[in-house]
Design a protein around this motif. Structure first.
Motif, PDB file in Angstrom:
ATOM      1  N   ASP A 507      -8.056  -2.562   4.000  1.00  0.00           N
ATOM      2  CA  ASP A 507      -6.687  -2.319   3.483  1.00  0.00           C
ATOM      3  C   ASP A 507      -6.673  -0.959   2.480  1.00  0.00           C
ATOM      4  OD1 ASP A 507      -7.776  -3.230   1.036  1.00  0.00           O
ATOM      5  OD2 ASP A 507      -6.725  -5.070   1.334  1.00  0.00           O
ATOM      6  N   GLU A 508      -5.519  -0.730   1.756  1.00  0.00           N
ATOM      7  CA  GLU A 508      -5.528   0.342   0.842  1.00  0.00           C
ATOM      8  C   GLU A 508      -6.044   1.598   1.472  1.00  0.00           C
ATOM      9  OE1 GLU A 508      -7.469  -0.915  -2.492  1.00  0.00           O
ATOM     10  OE2 GLU A 508      -6.030  -2.385  -3.214  1.00  0.00           O
ATOM     11  N   THR A 515      -4.855   4.153   8.975  1.00  0.00           N
ATOM     12  CA  THR A 515      -4.249   2.864   9.030  1.00  0.00           C
ATOM     13  C   THR A 515      -5.277   1.832   8.942  1.00  0.00           C
ATOM     14  OG1 THR A 515      -2.750   3.928  10.925  1.00  0.00           O
ATOM     15  CG2 THR A 515      -3.009   1.394  10.677  1.00  0.00           C
ATOM     16  N   SER A 516      -5.123   0.745   8.123  1.00  0.00           N
ATOM     17  CA  SER A 516      -6.195  -0.201   7.653  1.00  0.00           C
ATOM     18  C   SER A 516      -6.073  -1.534   8.822  1.00  0.00           C
ATOM     19  CB  SER A 516      -5.827  -0.580   6.527  1.00  0.00           C
ATOM     20  OG  SER A 516      -4.880  -1.531   6.204  1.00  0.00           O
ATOM     21  N   VAL A 518      -5.431  -4.448   7.832  1.00  0.00           N
ATOM     22  CA  VAL A 518      -4.353  -5.388   7.449  1.00  0.00           C
ATOM     23  C   VAL A 518      -3.347  -4.627   7.863  1.00  0.00           C
ATOM     24  CG1 VAL A 518      -2.815  -6.134   5.714  1.00  0.00           C
ATOM     25  CG2 VAL A 518      -5.573  -6.216   5.578  1.00  0.00           C
ATOM     26  N   GLU A 519      -2.953  -3.469   7.863  1.00  0.00           N
ATOM     27  CA  GLU A 519      -1.616  -2.832   8.265  1.00  0.00           C
ATOM     28  C   GLU A 519      -1.339  -2.790   9.843  1.00  0.00           C
ATOM     29  OE1 GLU A 519      -0.993   0.856   4.903  1.00  0.00           O
ATOM     30  OE2 GLU A 519      -2.566   1.097   6.541  1.00  0.00           O
ATOM     31  N   ARG A 522      -0.544  -6.238  11.108  1.00  0.00           N
ATOM     32  CA  ARG A 522       0.849  -6.399  10.984  1.00  0.00           C
ATOM     33  C   ARG A 522       1.578  -5.557  12.155  1.00  0.00           C
ATOM     34  NH1 ARG A 522       1.552  -4.034   6.294  1.00  0.00           N
ATOM     35  NH2 ARG A 522       0.466  -5.742   5.123  1.00  0.00           N
ATOM     36  N   HIS A 538     -11.923  -9.764   8.729  1.00  0.00           N
ATOM     37  CA  HIS A 538     -12.675  -8.775   8.012  1.00  0.00           C
ATOM     38  C   HIS A 538     -13.341  -9.494   7.019  1.00  0.00           C
ATOM     39  CE1 HIS A 538      -9.863  -9.759   4.521  1.00  0.00           C
ATOM     40  NE2 HIS A 538      -8.843  -9.592   5.480  1.00  0.00           N
ATOM     41  N   THR A 564     -12.364  -5.314  11.402  1.00  0.00           N
ATOM     42  CA  THR A 564     -13.346  -4.228  10.818  1.00  0.00           C
ATOM     43  C   THR A 564     -14.557  -4.053  11.380  1.00  0.00           C
ATOM     44  OG1 THR A 564     -13.880  -5.554   9.041  1.00  0.00           O
ATOM     45  CG2 THR A 564     -12.023  -4.066   8.563  1.00  0.00           C
TER      46      THR A 564
END
Length: 688
Positions: A507-508, A515-516, A518-519, A522, A538, A564
């Motif tokens: 993330d972050e 693009t992570s 988590v993103e 989603r 992850h 990941t």
């Protein structure tokens, strides 16, 4: 025509090359250094005469071609020798310094104009000076002109020129060193002074007869010609001798480590008979010829008095685990315990379930030992290891904890060994007196790396894949094709298959313009894959969460696993036929090949789709990431990819070589000097 510049090797390595008293002579002893420059050099790690001489040029400029001014061509880098006929150095005006100009003439009768727009105050030319001058010539208003040329005074024909009229070395130096006056020009003078004063004291490790037998120049000549070569051929010969000196010392150190291991008394294990026979009977396949060969090599080691120290490497899916288990049965049949350590809980669990299934018909029950297990379970397993009632333990770093002890540990397997340091492997071997060690990696290792990083180990190679293993079709795509890519993923899911989508970070990622995971999870759940069962995996999830997601995916209850690189090793689901790697430019070659190994494990055709996002500053490293991604598309040969990875990234990164203890190399190149490395090893072995 020879190139104007030729690259050399830079580097602050750890192999000394030069030995003896010259390593103790302070750098301030060199004429021209003094206390001020000595302080600057020491801050940069250059403390002795030897370390100064080992500051090799990072590249060279060819200023050896002297031409007449009348013959120079526009845009050419040339060297001319002539006489200064005019110098104009106007005084500063209103805080600004006008350009300093000079005119040089030779016997051709055509002038060459020189101009220094800034820094003209450092020009020390006078009318009548004879100089050698090098620079790139341009025609300006019909006349030949060169801006900011390098020049050197020519006193007589016998005087040596360092900055012009020859192949000129360029040195790396920090911005601070440059600001304080230590640029390449100053370095050249200091190196020259060091060679003049201390050249007769140079000593190396390569015996004189060895160097002579292989037609190598002397060490003194090599140091002279690596800094101030008279020709490109002299520079190449110098580099060859210095690289050999470096590799020879590396091989001597590795040979000493091998001798230390050979002096130990290990657990000697005869080849098991009954357990291995039962294992072969229950296997649904026959071992490949490569697996049989490696098993024979391991058994020979296990019967020898010293403890085994062997590296087993091979491509993804080459069958290392079954070889390791078959060898470990020899220990269990002789009454010894076995430990298998993996770097992640996912991989440890994968090994545990695989080994559990293989050993069940043999009446052997392995245990899984990881962090975070319930206290009662942990206590029970600790007791089993201490009493010897547990024959084989599969675990993570948790096996290294102080309260973990074995009754009779005789065989250790370390998987994905490059993720562990030397100290961690040593910690595990110390839990069993004379225990045999087999370390494994699914990243094929180029021969040159095996002779260096792992030169103290015996090496076995699985260079054959089991029959029936299908190739994976690999394609490189841009972000504009993502719609079509996920249409294809949905088609595969409708046919009953599954897929991975891998992201480089959890993330972050906005600050990195990525693009992570988590993103991405989603986005896919609400967009392209909203009608599919999509879950996230992850490294920050708890062990229980990761295990639960992995089990559901393996059972077919999840269509797409967004993850990941936690899936890089240990996740083995034959029904997965598609791997999508987002931001593929952010991954290394070995990592991409490992990820690709997660598909192609079943009977169906499988696909690896690399989605690359060229960075805004693509010009900076565009060639590297494009070469990397094109290489993974062009071949599925892990050994060829490993060689390419070594070429692109070097040994410092590949396979975690730094934590494996690979010595730093100043001038040798493990890829380019592979034959020289093998020669050094053979000479060291012959001298033993």
């Amino acid at each position: 025509m020879r190139q104007e510049e030729e690259e050399g090797e830079a580097g602050g390595g750890r192999i000394p090359i030069l030995v003896g008293a010259i390593n103790q002579i302070p750098v301030e002893s060199v004429a021209g250094v003094g206390s001020r420059r000595g302080g600057i050099l020491r801050e940069a790690g250059v403390e002795s005469v030897a370390s100064l001489l080992l500051q090799f040029p990072r590249r060279y400029l060819d200023r050896s071609q002297v031409v007449r001014i009348v013959d120079v061509e526009d845009g050419r880098l040339v060297t001319v020798i002539g006489t200064v006929t005019q110098v104009i150095a106007p005084p500063p005006r209103r805080g600004r310094r006008p350009p300093t100009t000079a005119s040089v003439d030779d016997d051709s009768g055509v002038p060459l104009n020189c101009v220094w727009f800034r820094g003209g105050q450092y020009v020390r030319l006078q009318t009548g000076d004879t100089i050698a001058l090098s620079g790139r010539v341009e025609f300006f208003r019909g006349q030949r002109q060169v801006a900011h040329p390098e020049y050197e005074f020519v006193a007589d024909e016998s005087g040596e020129m360092l900055h012009a009229g020859r192949i000129v070395p360029l040195y790396s130096s920090s911005a601070e060193m440059k600001e304080r006056g230590l640029r390449s020009r100053s370095f050249r003078r200091l190196i020259r002074a060091a060679l003049d004063s201390y050249g007769g004291q140079l000593l190396g490790s390569v015996p004189a007869d060895v160097a002579e037998r292989h037609n190598m120049v002397s060490l003194r000549c090599a140091l002279q010609d690596i800094h101030f070569p008279e020709s490109w051929e002299c520079m190449a010969a110098a580099r060859r001798r210095l690289a050999f000196e470096e590799l020879y010392q590396m091989q001597e150190a590795l040979a000493q480590r091998r001798r230390q291991i050979e002096s130990l008394t290990g657990v000697s294990l005869p080849p098991g008979k009954e357990l291995i026979r039962k294992l072969r009977e229950h296997l649904p396949f026959a071992l490949t010829a490569a697996q049989e060969r490696v098993l024979t090599e391991i058994h020979a080691d296990l019967q020898a008095p010293p403890p085994m120290r062997r590296l087993l490497h091979g491509d993804v899916g080459s069958g290392k685990t079954i070889v390791a288990l078959a060898a470990a049965l020899s220990a269990m049949e002789s009454g010894y315990q076995v430990a298998l350590m993996a770097p992640t809980e996912i991989l440890a669990e994968q090994h545990f379930y695989t080994i559990q299934g293989l050993l069940k018909p043999l009446g052997i029950s392995p245990i899984l030992f990881t962090g975070g297990q319930r206290t009662a379970v942990r206590r029970e397993r600790l007791t089993g290891l201490q009493t010897g009632s547990i024959a084989i333990a599969v675990g993570t770093h948790a096996l290294l904890q102080e309260d973990v002890s074995f009754a009779n540990l005789g065989f250790i397997i370390v998987d994905e060994q490059h993720r562990f340091g030397v100290t961690q492997r040593q910690q595990l071997t110390e839990k069993g007196a004379g225990a045999n060690l087999l370390i494994m990696t699914a990243t094929p290792i180029p021969r040159s790396l095996a002779l260096s990083v792992y030169g103290d180990l015996q090496v076995s190679v699985l260079d054959e894949l089991p029959p029936g293993r299908k190739s994976v079709r690999t394609a490189l795509r841009g972000p504009d094709r993502r719609g079509a890519i996920f249409d294809f993923v949905r088609e595969q899911i409708r046919e009953g298959r599954q897929a991975y989508v891998v992201y480089p970070v959890i993330d972050e990622a906005k600050a990195l313009d990525l693009t992570s995971a988590v993103e991405g999870h989603r986005e896919l759940c609400s967009g392209a894959l909203r009608d599919c069962r999509v879950e996230l995996l992850h490294g920050r999830m708890t062990a229980e969460e990761k295990s639960e997601v992995t089990k559901r995916f393996s059972a077919g209850e999840v269509d797409v696993l967004v993850a990941t690189t936690v899936i890089e090793v240990g996740v083995d689901v034959p029904n997965v036929t598609v791997l999508v790697v987002e931001h593929a430019e952010r991954f290394g070659l070995a990592q991409l090949h490992q990820l690709r190994g997660r598909v192609g494990r079943g009977a169906e055709m499988s696909y690896c789709i690399l989605v690359a996002y060229p960075p805004d500053d693509a010009g900076r490293d565009e060639g590297v990431w494009q070469q990397r991604l094109q290489a993974i598309c062009d071949t599925d040969d892990g050994f060829e990819l490993a060689r390419k990875d070594l070429e692109l990234r070097g040994p410092g990164e590949l396979l975690g070589a730094r934590q494996a203890g690979v010595p730093g190399l100043r001038i040798a190149n493990l890829l380019r000097d592979e034959e020289l490395l093998a020669l050094a090893r053979s000479e060291v072995e012959a001298a033993a």
